[in-house]
Scaffold this motif. Structure first.
Motif, mmCIF file in Angstrom:
data_model
loop_
_atom_site.group_PDB
_atom_site.id
_atom_site.type_symbol
_atom_site.label_atom_id
_atom_site.label_comp_id
_atom_site.label_asym_id
_atom_site.label_seq_id
_atom_site.Cartn_x
_atom_site.Cartn_y
_atom_site.Cartn_z
ATOM 1 N N ARG A 190 0.733 -1.044 0.072
ATOM 2 C CA ARG A 190 -0.029 -0.366 -0.123
ATOM 3 C C ARG A 190 0.810 0.964 0.035
ATOM 4 N N HIS A 191 2.554 1.040 0.930
ATOM 5 C CA HIS A 191 2.849 2.248 0.530
ATOM 6 C C HIS A 191 3.578 2.885 -0.716
ATOM 7 N N PRO A 192 3.539 4.099 -1.249
ATOM 8 C CA PRO A 192 4.575 3.422 -2.233
ATOM 9 C C PRO A 192 5.833 3.348 -2.199
ATOM 10 N N TYR A 193 6.151 3.165 -1.161
ATOM 11 C CA TYR A 193 8.012 2.783 -1.218
ATOM 12 C C TYR A 193 7.864 1.289 -1.173
ATOM 13 N N ALA A 194 6.872 0.984 -0.540
ATOM 14 C CA ALA A 194 6.654 -0.661 -1.018
ATOM 15 C C ALA A 194 6.427 -1.250 -2.074
ATOM 16 N N ARG A 195 5.670 -0.664 -2.831
ATOM 17 C CA ARG A 195 5.574 -0.759 -3.820
ATOM 18 C C ARG A 195 7.078 -0.759 -5.164
ATOM 19 N N GLY A 196 7.636 0.256 -4.872
ATOM 20 C CA GLY A 196 8.315 0.184 -5.658
ATOM 21 C C GLY A 196 9.539 -0.634 -5.382
ATOM 22 N N LEU A 197 10.068 -1.261 -3.753
ATOM 23 C CA LEU A 197 10.737 -2.190 -3.928
ATOM 24 C C LEU A 197 10.046 -3.078 -4.965
ATOM 25 N N PRO A 216 13.234 6.413 -8.558
ATOM 26 C CA PRO A 216 13.882 7.351 -8.188
ATOM 27 C C PRO A 216 14.265 7.829 -7.382
ATOM 28 N N GLY A 217 15.901 8.132 -6.873
ATOM 29 C CA GLY A 217 16.441 9.695 -6.564
ATOM 30 C C GLY A 217 16.967 8.476 -5.300
ATOM 31 N N MET A 218 17.001 9.532 -4.255
ATOM 32 C CA MET A 218 18.240 8.620 -3.543
ATOM 33 C C MET A 218 17.190 9.078 -1.618
ATOM 34 N N PRO A 219 17.406 8.132 -0.757
ATOM 35 C CA PRO A 219 16.895 8.251 0.610
ATOM 36 C C PRO A 219 17.550 9.396 0.997
ATOM 37 N N PRO A 220 16.984 9.984 2.162
ATOM 38 C CA PRO A 220 17.540 11.021 2.920
ATOM 39 C C PRO A 220 18.544 10.679 3.657
ATOM 40 N N GLU A 221 19.473 11.735 4.119
ATOM 41 C CA GLU A 221 20.557 11.540 5.033
ATOM 42 C C GLU A 221 19.708 10.950 6.461
ATOM 43 N N LEU A 222 20.238 9.744 7.471
ATOM 44 C CA LEU A 222 19.296 9.675 8.813
ATOM 45 C C LEU A 222 19.790 11.106 9.374
ATOM 46 N N GLY A 223 20.119 11.612 9.452
ATOM 47 C CA GLY A 223 20.759 12.646 10.526
ATOM 48 C C GLY A 223 20.755 14.253 9.225
ATOM 49 N N ALA A 279 9.248 11.514 0.319
ATOM 50 C CA ALA A 279 7.360 12.484 -0.226
ATOM 51 C C ALA A 279 8.853 12.910 -1.660
ATOM 52 N N ALA A 280 9.742 12.956 -1.484
ATOM 53 C CA ALA A 280 11.302 14.149 -2.223
ATOM 54 C C ALA A 280 11.185 12.987 -3.775
ATOM 55 N N ARG A 281 10.665 11.673 -3.065
ATOM 56 C CA ARG A 281 10.591 10.134 -4.321
ATOM 57 C C ARG A 281 9.623 9.613 -4.808
ATOM 58 N N LEU A 320 -5.849 9.273 -5.522
ATOM 59 C CA LEU A 320 -4.864 10.388 -5.536
ATOM 60 C C LEU A 320 -6.168 10.901 -5.705
ATOM 61 N N GLU A 321 -5.667 12.011 -4.769
ATOM 62 C CA GLU A 321 -7.190 13.409 -4.913
ATOM 63 C C GLU A 321 -6.936 14.927 -5.548
ATOM 64 N N ALA A 322 -5.274 15.026 -5.833
ATOM 65 C CA ALA A 322 -4.755 15.989 -5.900
ATOM 66 C C ALA A 322 -3.442 16.025 -6.899
ATOM 67 N N PRO A 323 -3.325 16.092 -8.221
ATOM 68 C CA PRO A 323 -2.012 16.263 -8.476
ATOM 69 C C PRO A 323 -1.142 16.691 -7.876
ATOM 70 N N ARG A 324 0.919 15.997 -7.990
ATOM 71 C CA ARG A 324 1.707 16.785 -7.099
ATOM 72 C C ARG A 324 1.630 17.943 -6.856
ATOM 73 N N ALA A 325 2.202 18.700 -5.704
ATOM 74 C CA ALA A 325 2.236 20.348 -5.956
ATOM 75 C C ALA A 325 3.777 20.429 -6.928
#
Length: 304
Positions: A233-240, A253-260, A269-271, A299-304
């Motif tokens: 159900r989560h977009p990240y899990a579906r992407g995996l 696409p993209g990279m995970p954020p730094e944990l710090g 969200a950024a990916r 999805l109710e609205a497109p990405r801003a």
């Protein structure tokens, strides 16, 4: 703490694991999976800070002192298949001697043919070849070292087995044999926490799946639903899953954020192609998913 700054390697994680069950904890490298395993066994570095509780048989693992962990937890209540077996094998002793010592400590078998047979049985369970038992760790390949560490972890039949990337360095046939043996460890009084990035291994033996991203669990689901219908159900899990060669073979696409430097809102969200302004607020794990726009909801609205 790293370089004078705090890094939240694991945050807000909550799950249960019952006897007779395998929970697979999956996610990209660096998301905090192995840190969680180390916390449960008191193996984090001295500058780490821990909050919360982890109950196992009435004992809070996170609050237990080193003496309790060493004498009554590690190997007895909780077994560990380590991610880096070379760091857990004694370099100056043969695999056989380390297995025999573990058998003596955990089973009460002290000497003679029974001790030798018990050590060899443990090796066989982990598909470790008998002809290599009298070798030292430096004489083993990475895959053989992994199997030696697995054999050591299986000796005590601990109520909880933590398997941290137990298939590293193994070919597919040995991957399947290893996870099948780990699955056989599960019983009326035993459970398995499988930490892995190998989704095929997780699908083979898991009852439930927990998906971790940027230090947090973002989805918790029954394995049959996760790998089958209706799917993650989560977009990240579906992407995996979509990134697997036997599926769409499409990377996230993209990279995970730094944990710090985690964002205040949703860390994915950024990916994410479903993100909206709502995602500036961190979603809580509710009904098994931490997402404002889970994949099964329109999805109710497109990405801003």
């Amino acid at each position: 703490m790293r370089d004078g700054a705090y890094v939240q390697a694991v945050g807000g994680v909550r799950f249960d694991l019952a006897a007779g069950e395998c929970l697979a904890l999956v996610g990209e490298s660096g998301c905090g999976k192995s840190v969680l395993a180390s916390a449960l066994l008191g193996l984090l570095p001295g500058n780490a800070e821990i909050a919360g509780s982890a109950l196992a048989g009435g004992l809070d693992l996170l609050a237990a002192d080193e003496c309790t962990l060493a004498r009554t937890v590690r190997g007895r209540r909780v077994g560990l298949v380590p991610q880096s077996p070379a760091a857990h094998l004694t370099p100056v002793r043969t695999v056989r001697s380390q297995l025999e010592e573990t058998v003596r400590e955990l089973t009460g078998v002290r000497r003679g043919p029974r001790l030798r047979a018990a050590a060899e049985e443990a090796a066989e369970r982990a598909a470790f070849p008998a002809g290599h038992l009298d070798r030292h760790p430096h004489e083993l390949s990475g895959g053989l070292a992994q199997r030696a560490a697995t054999a050591l972890a299986l000796v005590g039949d601990a109520p909880l087995l933590l398997a941290d990337e137990p298939t590293t360095g193994l070919d597919r046939d040995l991957v399947e044999r290893t996870v099948d043996e780990l699955r056989r460890h599960i019983g009326a009084e035993r459970a398995l926490l499988l930490i892995t990035h190998d989704l095929a291994a997780a699908e083979r033996i898991a009852d439930r799946v927990a998906v971790m991203y940027a230090s947090r669990i973002v989805e918790l689901a029954e394995a049959a639903a996760f790998f089958g219908d209706p799917g993650p159900r989560h977009p990240y899990a579906r992407g995996l899953l979509d990134a697997l060669p036997d599926r769409e073979f499409t990377p996230i696409p993209g990279m995970p954020p730094e944990l710090g430097a985690l964002p205040a809102g949703c860390a994915f969200a950024a990916r994410c192609d479903r993100a909206t302004d709502t995602c500036a607020i961190r979603p809580a794990l509710a009904d098994g998913v931490a997402c404002h726009h889970p994949a099964t909801v329109p999805l109710e609205a497109p990405r801003a």
